[in-house]
Design an enzyme around this catalytic site. Structure first.
Site, short mmCIF file in Angstrom:
data_model
loop_
_atom_site.label_atom_id
_atom_site.label_comp_id
_atom_site.label_asym_id
_atom_site.label_seq_id
_atom_site.Cartn_x
_atom_site.Cartn_y
_atom_site.Cartn_z
CG ASP A 1 -22.33 -13.85 -4.07
OD1 ASP A 1 -22.72 -13.37 -3.15
OD2 ASP A 1 -23.11 -13.94 -5.32
CB SER B 1 -24.00 -12.77 -9.12
OG SER B 1 -24.70 -13.11 -7.80
#
Length: 253
Positions: free
Chosen positions: A240, A87
């Site tokens: 992200d 992530s």
């Protein structure tokens, strides 16, 4: 993370799926990955272990965002899915996100039940790493098209887009998966003035232009803000690496 930890985790998930869906003629899963170092390799190992356990695998042919994996699980009626990603964490990390048939990350009781099964795999010798390669099906553009169509169908106000179609926007994928879909979504929705932070378009697990690729941290937007000032842009959007997290910067008065 390495071949063996990924393989052992996947074997545990496979064992649990075979318990939960023992009456289903064919269990299927979707697998995706982001731009992190070794993510693609870990995704292949994950796919191979599922396949060796007789599970049908839909494996993306290149990096894709988490939201598309979630969509794919439902679109292809899979029972589970795996995204190889850490992530928004720093470059040193990688991770393994497990999803259930509803497209969401696993929740109770499946989360603890899966961990229990993974803990039963105490040696790589218990992992089926090979065999069943015919159970792997590569996917890509076909699912992209379905996803894009469905996302754009959710547009709440076409009138608002028409009014602000030429609004100056800057987008940065922060070296991650967002570049595969985000610009296409804006174009299909009707926005005509989107610029990219070219230095951050390259998918690169070393994230060379940021300390940490987290769009919740203002420092991740340093390059984008410089670029937006030159472009006199109104808004900056950043995602992200696995593109399930967004940050927005807006020009003030």
């Amino acid at each position: 993370m390495n071949k063996y930890t990924v393989g052992m985790a996947t074997q545990g998930v496979a064992n649990y799926l075979k318990q939960c869906y023992k009456d289903l003629p064919q269990i299927s899963v979707a697998v995706s990955f982001d731009s992190r170092n070794n993510s693609a390799e870990f995704a292949k190992i994950t796919a191979n272990v599922f396949a060796a356990n007789g599970i049908k695998v839909y494996l993306f042919d290149s990096l894709r965002p988490v939201p598309e994996l979630s969509y794919t699980i439902r679109h292809l009626k899979c029972q589970s899915g795996v995204m190889v990603t850490a992530s928004h964490n720093p470059k040193e990390y990688n991770g393994y996100k497990a999803y259930w048939e509803d497209g969401a990350q696993v929740t109770s009781p499946h989360d603890t039940n899966i961990i229990d099964e993974v803990r039963k795999i105490t040696s790589p010798a218990q992992v089926k790493f090979t065999g069943g390669e015919e159970n792997i099906q590569m996917i890509g553009a076909d699912v992209d098209e379905a996803y894009l169509n469905d996302v754009c169908s959710l547009l709440l106000s076409p009138e608002a887009v028409a009014t602000h179609a030429d609004m100056k926007m800057v987008y940065t994928p922060l070296h991650g998966t967002g570049i595969t879909l985000v610009p296409k979504i804006f174009k299909r929705m009707g926005f005509t003035n989107l610029s990219l932070v070219e230095a951050q378009v390259e998918s690169n697990g070393n994230f060379p232009t940021v300390k940490s690729p987290n769009p919740e941290n203002s420092e991740a937007f340093t390059l984008a803000i410089e670029y937006a000032k030159k472009q006199n842009a109104d808004i900056i959007i950043g995602t992200d690496p696995d593109s399930d997290r967004i940050g927005v910067v807006v020009r003030d008065s």
